[in-house]
Design an enzyme around this catalytic site. Structure first.
Site, PDB file in Angstrom:
ATOM      1  CB  ALA A 254      -0.895  -0.013   1.235  1.00 22.62           C
ATOM      2  CE  LYS A 255      -2.604   5.508  -1.902  1.00 22.35           C
ATOM      3  NZ  LYS A 255      -3.804   6.198  -1.548  1.00 22.35           N
ATOM      4  NE  ARG A 256       1.035  -0.589   5.847  1.00 21.67           N
ATOM      5  CZ  ARG A 256      -0.055  -1.073   5.286  1.00 21.67           C
ATOM      6  NH1 ARG A 256      -0.990  -0.247   4.893  1.00 21.67           N
ATOM      7  NH2 ARG A 256      -0.220  -2.367   5.130  1.00 21.67           N
ATOM      8  CG  HIS A 257       4.446  -1.091   2.006  1.00 25.30           C
ATOM      9  ND1 HIS A 257       3.125  -1.429   1.878  1.00 25.30           N
ATOM     10  CD2 HIS A 257       4.906  -1.801   3.058  1.00 25.30           C
ATOM     11  CE1 HIS A 257       2.811  -2.327   2.798  1.00 25.30           C
ATOM     12  NE2 HIS A 257       3.868  -2.557   3.527  1.00 25.30           N
ATOM     13  N   GLY A 258       5.628   3.368   0.654  1.00 27.96           N
ATOM     14  CA  GLY A 258       6.446   4.401   0.007  1.00 27.96           C
ATOM     15  C   GLY A 258       6.549   4.272  -1.502  1.00 27.96           C
TER      16      GLY A 258
END
Ligand code: GLU
Length: 323
Positions: A254-258
């Protein structure tokens, strides 16, 4: 327009930016259809209006085109089964609700979120729908329903028929969901919003979709959709649920993985062919990451090459993509 024997679709929800995971699903769904000489449909799943934004829908179309995908029907080009935007298809969903209602398959549910959470210690049913609904409101009398609707607008639940649901998944193999795990599920929320389960079933049937390919996270939605196909007398498509890309923390990428949003990658100068090659290599479709166009992958496409287990994306793998 003549319909081809194979028709597939990609159906993004414009509530966030497209990321590598969505693009991979879109690419593989497109390849499944194109390798069979079929038609590809794009449908915007914005039924949950408060969560969706028109500019994200625009961005999703632009990202998919940038990747090199094309479609035969969609929000921007129309087609024989309009509209290709869910929020413009409400009347179809209302008709289906009426039909289910007339057949006595629906009942109003007055349970609050807190009440539903209280049963959370009960054995879990299908993950994406939370704990098994114990059927509290199923047996209310008409008087009780009337009385309770004075204080609260109910949601509508589909009464599940109490039999196991089995289907053959083209990637995940034979599936059996026991009757007590499926439980009665919401088809219209208390705020009036039609549930994903109902909308997606009506749309896939109306658009004559023969093949639904999506991420493994939606596998357990399929028994509910099959119940709806059955109750509405509609032919069900074939289903293919592909293993997801995971972050190193074991969670869905997801986006939190950058660095995951496609818009950001484009802004940083990543080339579409580089991303396609990266996705293809990490999905077993080519041996090593090298720039390719989606069209280059059609000939050799074979669903059996896609890994059977989730693929963990390491920082190193990401660096090779983002440069
Ligand atoms: N709109 C759903 C999503 O973006 C996909 C629905 C489907 O493929 O059935 O997760």
């Amino acid at each position: 327009m003549t319909l081809t024997p194979v028709r597939g679709r990609f159906a993004p929800t414009p509530s966030g930016l497209m990321h590598i995971g969505n693009m991979r699903t879109a690419l593989i769904a497109w390849l499944q259809v194109r390798s069979a000489g079929g038609q590809f449909v794009l449908r915007m799943e914005d039924i949950d209006k408060p969560r969706c934004r028109p500019e994200l829908a625009e961005q999703a179309l632009a990202d998919l085109k940038w990747l090199g995908l094309d479609w035969d029907e969609g929000p921007d080009i129309g087609g024989p089964f309009p509209s290709y935007v869910q929020s413009e298809r409400e009347s179809l969903y209302r008709d289906a609700l009426d039909k289910l209602e007339q057949e006595g398959r629906l009942y109003p549910c007055f349970c609050t979120r807190a009440e539903l959470l209280m049963v959370a210690s009960a054995p879990h049913g299908l993950n994406s729908e939370g704990p098994v609904y114990p059927g509290t409101c199923r047996l209310l009398s008409n008087e009780q329903r009337e009385e309770r609707s004075r204080d609260k607008t109910p949601s509508l639940r589909m009464a599940s028929p109490g039999h196991d649901i089995c289907f053959q998944d083209l990637a995940a193999g034979p599936q059996r969901f026991p009757a007590d795990a499926v439980s009665d599920f919401v088809v219209k929320r208390a705020d009036g919003i039609i549930s994903y389960q109902l909308a997606v079933t009506i749309d896939d049937a109306a658009m004559r979709i023969t093949d639904v390919l999506r991420g493994y996270d939606l596998l357990d939605s399929t028994p509910r959709q099959l119940l709806l196909y059955e109750a509405l007398g509609l032919p069900a498509p074939r289903f293919t649920h592909i293993p997801l890309l995971m972050g190193q923390d074991g969670k869905r990428l997801a986006k939190r993985h950058g660095g995951m949003a496609i818009a950001a990658m484009r802004a940083n100068g990543v080339h579409a062919e580089h991303l396609v090659g990266w996705i293809a290599a990490h999905s077993g479709l080519i041996d090593k990451p090298e720039p390719v166009r989606p069209h280059d992958l059609i000939q050799e496409f074979n669903l059996d090459r896609i890994p059977k287990d989730p693929v963990t994306v390491t920082d190193l793998m990401l660096q090779s993509l983002l440069g």
